[in-house]
Design a protein around this motif. Structure first.
Motif, PDB file in Angstrom:
ATOM      1  N   GLN A   1      68.451 122.628  61.717  1.00  0.00           N
ATOM      2  CA  GLN A   1      67.360 121.815  62.261  1.00  0.00           C
ATOM      3  C   GLN A   1      66.003 122.303  61.764  1.00  0.00           C
ATOM      4  N   ARG A   2      65.841 123.623  61.653  1.00  0.00           N
ATOM      5  CA  ARG A   2      64.573 124.169  61.147  1.00  0.00           C
ATOM      6  C   ARG A   2      64.274 123.667  59.738  1.00  0.00           C
ATOM      7  N   VAL A   3      65.295 123.686  58.907  1.00  0.00           N
ATOM      8  CA  VAL A   3      65.100 123.231  57.530  1.00  0.00           C
ATOM      9  C   VAL A   3      64.715 121.753  57.510  1.00  0.00           C
ATOM     10  N   GLN A   4      65.367 120.959  58.345  1.00  0.00           N
ATOM     11  CA  GLN A   4      65.038 119.527  58.421  1.00  0.00           C
ATOM     12  C   GLN A   4      63.605 119.324  58.896  1.00  0.00           C
ATOM     13  N   LEU A   5      63.194 120.065  59.912  1.00  0.00           N
ATOM     14  CA  LEU A   5      61.831 119.948  60.436  1.00  0.00           C
ATOM     15  C   LEU A   5      60.814 120.403  59.394  1.00  0.00           C
ATOM     16  N   GLN A   6      61.125 121.504  58.711  1.00  0.00           N
ATOM     17  CA  GLN A   6      60.246 122.006  57.659  1.00  0.00           C
ATOM     18  C   GLN A   6      60.025 120.970  56.569  1.00  0.00           C
ATOM     19  N   ASN A   7      61.096 120.280  56.214  1.00  0.00           N
ATOM     20  CA  ASN A   7      61.025 119.312  55.109  1.00  0.00           C
ATOM     21  C   ASN A   7      60.570 117.930  55.536  1.00  0.00           C
ATOM     22  N   SER A   8      60.408 117.737  56.851  1.00  0.00           N
ATOM     23  CA  SER A   8      60.055 116.399  57.348  1.00  0.00           C
ATOM     24  C   SER A   8      58.608 116.033  57.052  1.00  0.00           C
ATOM     25  N   GLY A   9      57.748 117.030  56.886  1.00  0.00           N
ATOM     26  CA  GLY A   9      56.325 116.760  56.675  1.00  0.00           C
ATOM     27  C   GLY A   9      55.595 116.365  57.947  1.00  0.00           C
ATOM     28  N   ALA A  10      56.281 116.454  59.092  1.00  0.00           N
ATOM     29  CA  ALA A  10      55.692 115.994  60.351  1.00  0.00           C
ATOM     30  C   ALA A  10      54.915 117.098  61.071  1.00  0.00           C
ATOM     31  N   TYR A  11      54.979 118.332  60.537  1.00  0.00           N
ATOM     32  CA  TYR A  11      54.350 119.455  61.234  1.00  0.00           C
ATOM     33  C   TYR A  11      53.303 120.124  60.353  1.00  0.00           C
ATOM     34  N   ASP A  12      52.202 120.536  60.999  1.00  0.00           N
ATOM     35  CA  ASP A  12      51.106 121.167  60.265  1.00  0.00           C
ATOM     36  C   ASP A  12      51.450 122.594  59.866  1.00  0.00           C
ATOM     37  N   LYS A  13      52.185 123.298  60.739  1.00  0.00           N
ATOM     38  CA  LYS A  13      52.583 124.673  60.449  1.00  0.00           C
ATOM     39  C   LYS A  13      53.968 124.935  61.011  1.00  0.00           C
ATOM     40  N   VAL A  14      54.744 125.734  60.281  1.00  0.00           N
ATOM     41  CA  VAL A  14      56.060 126.162  60.757  1.00  0.00           C
ATOM     42  C   VAL A  14      56.107 127.688  60.633  1.00  0.00           C
ATOM     43  N   TYR A  15      56.237 128.377  61.765  1.00  0.00           N
ATOM     44  CA  TYR A  15      56.334 129.836  61.778  1.00  0.00           C
ATOM     45  C   TYR A  15      57.773 130.235  62.115  1.00  0.00           C
ATOM     46  N   ILE A  16      58.362 131.079  61.266  1.00  0.00           N
ATOM     47  CA  ILE A  16      59.721 131.567  61.488  1.00  0.00           C
ATOM     48  C   ILE A  16      59.647 133.085  61.591  1.00  0.00           C
ATOM     49  N   MET A  17      60.013 133.619  62.755  1.00  0.00           N
ATOM     50  CA  MET A  17      59.813 135.038  63.047  1.00  0.00           C
ATOM     51  C   MET A  17      61.125 135.810  63.058  1.00  0.00           C
ATOM     52  N   ILE A  18      61.120 136.977  62.430  1.00  0.00           N
ATOM     53  CA  ILE A  18      62.218 137.931  62.570  1.00  0.00           C
ATOM     54  C   ILE A  18      61.799 138.904  63.667  1.00  0.00           C
ATOM     55  N   ALA A  19      62.448 138.788  64.820  1.00  0.00           N
ATOM     56  CA  ALA A  19      61.985 139.463  66.040  1.00  0.00           C
ATOM     57  C   ALA A  19      62.516 140.892  66.110  1.00  0.00           C
ATOM     58  N   ASP A  20      62.007 141.761  65.236  1.00  0.00           N
ATOM     59  CA  ASP A  20      62.495 143.141  65.192  1.00  0.00           C
ATOM     60  C   ASP A  20      62.071 143.940  66.421  1.00  0.00           C
ATOM     61  N   ALA A  21      60.876 143.686  66.953  1.00  0.00           N
ATOM     62  CA  ALA A  21      60.426 144.410  68.147  1.00  0.00           C
ATOM     63  C   ALA A  21      61.344 144.105  69.326  1.00  0.00           C
ATOM     64  N   GLN A  22      61.775 142.855  69.452  1.00  0.00           N
ATOM     65  CA  GLN A  22      62.711 142.511  70.518  1.00  0.00           C
ATOM     66  C   GLN A  22      64.073 143.134  70.274  1.00  0.00           C
ATOM     67  N   ALA A  23      64.485 143.240  69.003  1.00  0.00           N
ATOM     68  CA  ALA A  23      65.763 143.882  68.686  1.00  0.00           C
ATOM     69  C   ALA A  23      65.743 145.361  69.070  1.00  0.00           C
ATOM     70  N   LEU A  24      64.569 145.974  69.003  1.00  0.00           N
ATOM     71  CA  LEU A  24      64.456 147.399  69.362  1.00  0.00           C
ATOM     72  C   LEU A  24      64.574 147.631  70.867  1.00  0.00           C
ATOM     73  N   THR A  25      64.446 146.580  71.678  1.00  0.00           N
ATOM     74  CA  THR A  25      64.533 146.771  73.128  1.00  0.00           C
ATOM     75  C   THR A  25      65.915 147.250  73.554  1.00  0.00           C
ATOM     76  N   ASP A  26      66.949 146.982  72.763  1.00  0.00           N
ATOM     77  CA  ASP A  26      68.271 147.525  73.071  1.00  0.00           C
ATOM     78  C   ASP A  26      68.841 148.306  71.880  1.00  0.00           C
ATOM     79  N   ASN A  27      67.946 148.679  70.939  1.00  0.00           N
ATOM     80  CA  ASN A  27      68.356 149.492  69.798  1.00  0.00           C
ATOM     81  C   ASN A  27      67.313 150.559  69.487  1.00  0.00           C
ATOM     82  N   ALA A  28      66.606 151.013  70.511  1.00  0.00           N
ATOM     83  CA  ALA A  28      65.507 151.960  70.297  1.00  0.00           C
ATOM     84  C   ALA A  28      65.967 153.246  69.618  1.00  0.00           C
TER      85      ALA A  28
END
Length: 360
Positions: free
Chosen positions: A26-53
């Motif tokens: 769905q992200r790829v479809q939305l990215q390619n749709s041209g309907a959005y001004d900005k698309v931010y895709i985050m790799i949430a490493d800080a959240q991953a550290l909450t149970d992998n500190a």
């Protein structure tokens, strides 16, 4: 108002087909749709550290695995901003301010948090960072003024909590934060794809995943071992569709083009289901069709991943550039938040120049 998307994943390892149908496709479809001004895709490493500190190297390695899967699925750095969460320090400051707007009891009632705590056996000792990650997620969403957040069904309680934080902040400090809309996959089968063993959750720890980067022989082996209808013993027996993992996957992946290409005896999935339900159709034939479908879908993804695996420095440069852009956007939001909270002391000339009045 600009139309902005924010979404992402915790870097827990290679991504699987559940991630693909639940959000990546769905992200790829939305990215390619041209309907959005900005698309931010985050790799949430800080959240991953909450149970992998205690295992930061694990998170560090998984960042590149997720980035490779993003690029392999068709996320384009020319159209989407791919970034690493911990490289945007403004997110931490926003999280700290939002903590004052949420009670402990409200966090304890969050169904997603409750399920994750149980799954990780944290009942006796919950890391504070892990307990508070719904607040961190709200900071991520609001920092980029996201108007739309595409998520899987299991993330609905997190988005609802984010909306509560937005409403609370705006009611206390004035209209500052953007209230995001939730976007779920339109195909019900994609809301939560089960593991190949039929269990509700597909996860690395349960060993029931088909990964986007799996080789053809691994995909075939996993498909042929899939859970079906346990009462469908003989070919002539009527079979059940409900709870049958093979048909759930076909709901999520198969198209009429796949039938024309691999199983022309049937026009579509409805015909295949009807034959299975009345009897006379064996599990092996259905599994072989599903294998062909998945191979067709995953082959171009796997080839693009192989391409990027040979260009790791370029992948890191994409993440570096995206993180700088994300930081600039988050800094603008943080400026507005500090101003609304009246803690922008050194930006307020009137405050600094007003005559001193002794407090009584």
């Amino acid at each position: 108002m600009s139309k902005i998307i924010l979404t992402g994943d915790r870097p827990t390892g290679r991504l699987h087909v559940g991630h693909y149908v639940g959000s990546l496709r769905q992200r790829v479809q939305l990215q390619n749709s041209g309907a959005y001004d900005k698309v931010y895709i985050m790799i949430a490493d800080a959240q991953a550290l909450t149970d992998n500190a205690e295992h930061p190297e694990k998170v560090r390695k998984n960042i590149i695995e997720v980035a490779l899967d993003y690029l392999a699925c068709g996320l384009d750095p020319a159209k989407s901003t791919l970034f690493i969460q911990s490289m945007v320090p403004q997110l931490t400051e926003l999280t700290f301010y939002y903590m004052n707007l949420v009670t402990v009891s409200r966090l304890q009632r969050n169904p997603t948090v409750k399920n994750e705590i149980k799954m990780r056996n944290f009942e006796a000792s919950i890391p504070t960072g892990f307990f508070c990650y719904p607040i961190s997620q709200a900071a991520d969403i609001t920092a980029f003024r996201a108007t739309v957040v595409p998520v899987g069904e299991d993330q609905l309680p997190m988005l609802e909590q984010c909306k509560e934080i937005v409403h609370k902040f705006n009611s206390v400090y004035g209209e500052t934060l953007v209230d995001p809309d939730i976007m779920l996959p339109q195909n019900d089968a994609c809301l939560r794809l089960p593991g190949i063993d039929g269990k509700a959750k597909m996860s690395k720890s349960l060993g029931n995943c088909i990964y986007l980067s799996d080789e053809p022989e691994d995909i075939k082996k996993k498909v042929m071992s899939m859970y079906t209808d346990p009462d469908h013993v003989r070919v002539e027996d009527p079979g059940k569709i409900e709870g049958n993992t093979v048909f759930t996957y076909l709901d999520a992946f198969s198209t009429e083009e796949h039938f024309a290409k691999f199983l022309p005896d049937y026009a579509n999935l409805d015909e295949l289901k009807a034959h299975y339900q009345r009897g006379g159709l064996g599990d092996v034939k259905v599994k072989k069709f599903l294998n062909n479908v998945l191979q067709d879908v995953l082959e171009p993804i796997r080839e693009r991943r192989h391409y990027w695996e040979q260009r790791i420095p370029e992948v890191y440069e994409i993440l570096r550039t995206g993180s700088k852009e994300a930081e600039a956007a988050a800094a603008a939001t943080l400026h507005d938040v500090r101003e609304a909270m009246r803690i922008n002391y050194f930006d307020d000339e009137a405050l600094m120049n007003q005559p001193y009045e002794k407090q009584h």
